[in-house]
Enzyme design. Structure first.
Site, short mmCIF file in Angstrom:
data_model
loop_
_atom_site.label_atom_id
_atom_site.label_comp_id
_atom_site.label_asym_id
_atom_site.label_seq_id
_atom_site.Cartn_x
_atom_site.Cartn_y
_atom_site.Cartn_z
N GLU A 65 0.93 -1.42 0.14
CA GLU A 65 0.25 -0.01 -0.03
C GLU A 65 0.77 0.97 -0.02
OE1 GLU A 65 -3.58 1.90 -0.21
OE2 GLU A 65 -3.32 -0.26 -0.47
N GLU A 76 -0.69 9.65 -5.27
CA GLU A 76 0.43 8.61 -5.17
C GLU A 76 0.49 8.03 -6.60
OE1 GLU A 76 -1.29 7.95 -0.91
OE2 GLU A 76 -1.54 6.47 -2.24
N ASP A 130 -7.05 2.95 3.04
CA ASP A 130 -6.43 1.75 3.92
C ASP A 130 -7.78 0.85 3.93
OD1 ASP A 130 -3.99 2.17 4.41
OD2 ASP A 130 -4.41 3.05 6.16
#
Length: 493
Positions: free
Chosen positions: A288, A318, A482
Site C-alpha cells: 500500500e 500517489e 486503507d
C-alpha cells in the site's frame, strides 16, 4: 510498444487543461438507488474471504504489517485556531515540519488542492503541544491508527483471519477485532502508543483565502518506533506458522524525509525484502503506497521492495507521483484531486509498463537474490469519483467485478461511518461516459444504472472501473484508502 502507452504522464499533463474546461464534463445523472443495486449485486456474488458468496475460495488468511499508532482525529481548522496559527500569506511545501509556521504553510499547500498528505514534525516538544491542544478540542476522536491496524480491522470485518505485525500497548491490542491476532513477542511494555494527528477538513472549507475543493486530511507525527520497523522481526517469525494466503505491507512512508542515515534506512528495506523473498509463490503480496516526497527513498522502495510484490494500492496523488518518478525521475508533490478517468487509466498503464521495465533491470546489489522476485500484476487506484483496478492477463487475480464494487461501496460506508449506504447522502460525480485513454479515437464506456461497472480487455491487461457513491455528509476521511484497498482485495483472495 503497448498501443495505450502514450508517454503516460506527459500526455496526461498535456490533456489535463482541456479536460477540465467548463462544459466538457457531463455528470452521470443516474438514479442512485439503481446504481447502488447494481454494486450490491456484484458485492453479494463475491462476499467474503471467509467463504461466503459465489466464487469465493474461502479460508482467507491475511498477514498485515507494519506499524501502529493512536490516531487523534480533529477538525484541522479548529486545531489551528486553538493553536493561534493563522493562514500564511503564501503556501509553501515542506518535506519536514519544524514549527507551527511551517505546518501552516504546508497545510495550506495541500489544503487548497484538497490533497491528502503526511509529514514528520521534527520537534518533539512542539508536537507535544499540538497533541495537548488536540486533547482540548471537544470533537476530537481517538482511534487505532496506522496502515497495518486499519487494514487488518477491515480484513477481519470482511471475514478474514488476520495476523497483525504491529507494535502497540495492551490497550490497543484489546481494541482489535477478535479475528485479529498479534505475534506473542510483539507487544511492547510502552505506556503510550505513538500518536499521529489527523487534521480533517470538509469540501468547501475556507481558511483565510484558501478553499478546499474536496474533503480530505493532513497527518502530522513525531513517530520514531514505527519507522525503525521494530515490529518486523516478530512479524517475520510468525508468518510460517500462520501460513497466509496474502501478505500486506504498508507504513513505509514514516521513513520519508526522516533524519536517518541512508545506509541504515536502506538496510531496513533490505530486511523487509528478505521477508518478502522468503514467501512461497502461492502467497501473494500487496504493497500500500502513501505520500512520499524524498526522491532517494522513493527510488529505494521501487528498487528494493516493489520487485517482491504482486499488487499495489494508491490514491490519485500517489499514482501521479509514481508515474512522474518512473518516467522522469522526479517526484510530483501535488496532482488534481479529482482526475478524469482517462487520465488515471493512462497513468496506470504507464506505471504498469514502467514497473515491468524497471523490475527487469534492477541492479544486482539491490536484490538479495533472484529468489522470491515477482512482478506487479495488479494495481488498484482509488479516487474520489471512481475505483479502477488493472490486472495482468494470465495472473491469478479474479473476481475483478466484485473487487471494484466492494471498494466503491466501502468508500461510502467508511466516509459516512455507516454499514448501510444511504442514497439520500450519496451522489455520483463521475461522467456519464468516459474514454479509456486520452489517445484520439479511443473507445468510450457508457455508464448504465443497473450495471454500473465497466470492464474491458487490452493487449496485456484487463481493467474494471466502478463509480463511487460519494458520501455528502462526511464523518471521517482518515483511513479511507486503507479500508478501500483492503476491501478491494477481499473478493480476489
Amino acid at each position: 510498444m503497448d498501443r495505450f502507452n502514450l508517454g503516460g504522464c506527459i500526455v496526461s499533463a498535456l490533456f489535463l487543461f482541456l479536460a477540465f474546461l467548463p462544459g466538457r464534463r457531463h455528470v452521470f445523472h443516474a438514479n442512485v438507488e439503481n446504481v447502488l443495486g447494481g454494486l450490491l449485486s456484484e458485492e453479494r456474488s463475491h462476499l467474503t474471504c471467509g467463504g461466503s458468496g459465489a466464487g469465493s475460495r474461502g479460508g482467507g488468511r491475511v498477514a498485515v504489517g507494519l506499524g501502529s499508532c493512536l490516531d487523534g482525529i480533529v477538525d484541522g481548522l479548529e486545531l489551528l485556531g486553538e493553536l493561534g496559527v493563522s493562514p500564511p500569506s503564501e503556501p509553501v511545501h515542506h518535506n519536514v515540519v519544524s514549527s507551527n509556521v511551517e505546518m501552516a504553510e504546508v497545510f495550506a499547500y495541500f489544503f487548497e488542492y484538497g490533497a491528502a498528505s503526511e509529514r514528520y514534525f521534527s520537534s518533539k516538544e512542539q508536537f507535544g503541544n499540538l497533541v495537548e491542544a488536540a486533547k482540548r478540542l471537544e470533537g476530537a476522536k481517538w482511534a487505532i491508527g496506522g496502515n497495518a491496524p486499519v487494514m487488518a480491522q477491515r480484513f477481519a470485518m470482511e471475514g478474514c483471519t488476520v495476523l497483525l505485525g504491529s507494535l502497540g500497548t495492551q490497550q490497543m491490542a484489546e481494541k482489535l477485532h477478535p479475528s485479529v491476532q498479534l505475534p506473542r513477542t510483539s507487544r511492547r511494555k510502552a505506556k503510550e502508543d505513538d500518536i499521529h494527528l489527523v487534521l480533517e477538513y470538509s469540501a468547501g472549507s475556507t481558511w483565510g483565502r484558501y478553499t478546499s475543493p474536496r474533503a480530505n486530511r493532513f497527518i502530522v507525527h513525531n513517530d520514531h518506533s514505527n519507522l525503525m520497523m521494530e515490529s518486523l522481526p516478530p512479524f517475520a517469525s510468525s508468518l510460517k506458522d500462520f501460513n497466509p494466503t496474502l501478505v500486506v505491507v504498508g507504513g513505509l512512508q514514516l521513513l520519508d524525509n526522516f533524519p536517518l542515515e541512508e545506509s541504515l534506512r536502506r538496510e531496513k528495506l533490505k530486511q523487509l525484502q528478505g521477508l518478502l523473498a522468503s514467501l512461497p509463490p502461492s502467497t501473494r503480496v500487496h504493497f500500500e503506497m502513501a505520500s512520499i516526497t524524498e526522491e532517494q527513498f522513493l527510488r529505494d522502495i521501487l528498487d528494493i521492495v516493489v520487485p517482491y510484490v504482486d499488487s499495489l494500492g494508491m490514491n490519485e496523488q500517489e499514482l501521479a507521483n509514481l508515474c512522474s518518478f518512473i518516467q522522469h525521475d522526479q517526484v510530483k508533490n501535488i496532482a488534481h484531486s479529482n482526475p478524469r478517468v482517462a487520465t488515471a487509466l493512462d497513468q496506470t498503464r504507464a506505471l504498469f509498463d514502467g514497473l515491468s521495465a524497471r523490475n527487469a533491470s534492477t541492479e544486482p546489489e539491490l536484490a538479495s537474490s533472484d529468489k522470491g522476485r515477482r512482478s506487479v500484476s495488479r494495481i488498484h487506484v482509488h479516487t474520489l469519483a471512481f475505483q479502477a483496478i488493472l490486472v495482468k492477463k494470465g495472473s491469478s487475480w479474479r473476481n475483478l467485478h466484485g473487487a471494484v464494487a466492494k471498494a466503491s461501496l466501502t468508500a461510502n460506508r467508511h466516509v459516512c461511518a455507516s454499514d448501510t449506504v444511504d442514497t439520500g447522502l450519496a451522489q455520483i460525480i463521475l461522467d456519464d461516459s468516459f474514454s479509456i485513454s486520452l489517445k484520439s479515437g479511443s473507445s468510450r464506456m457508457i455508464l448504465t444504472e443497473t450495471a454500473p461497472i465497466s470492464c474491458w480487455h487490452e493487449e496485456k491487461v484487463r481493467f474494471c472501473v466502478a463509480p463511487n457513491l460519494v458520501c455528502t455528509q462526511v464523518h471521517q476521511t482518515a483511513g479511507g484508502g486503507d479500508n478501500i484497498s483492503a476491501a478491494g482485495l477481499v473478493p480476489q483472495l
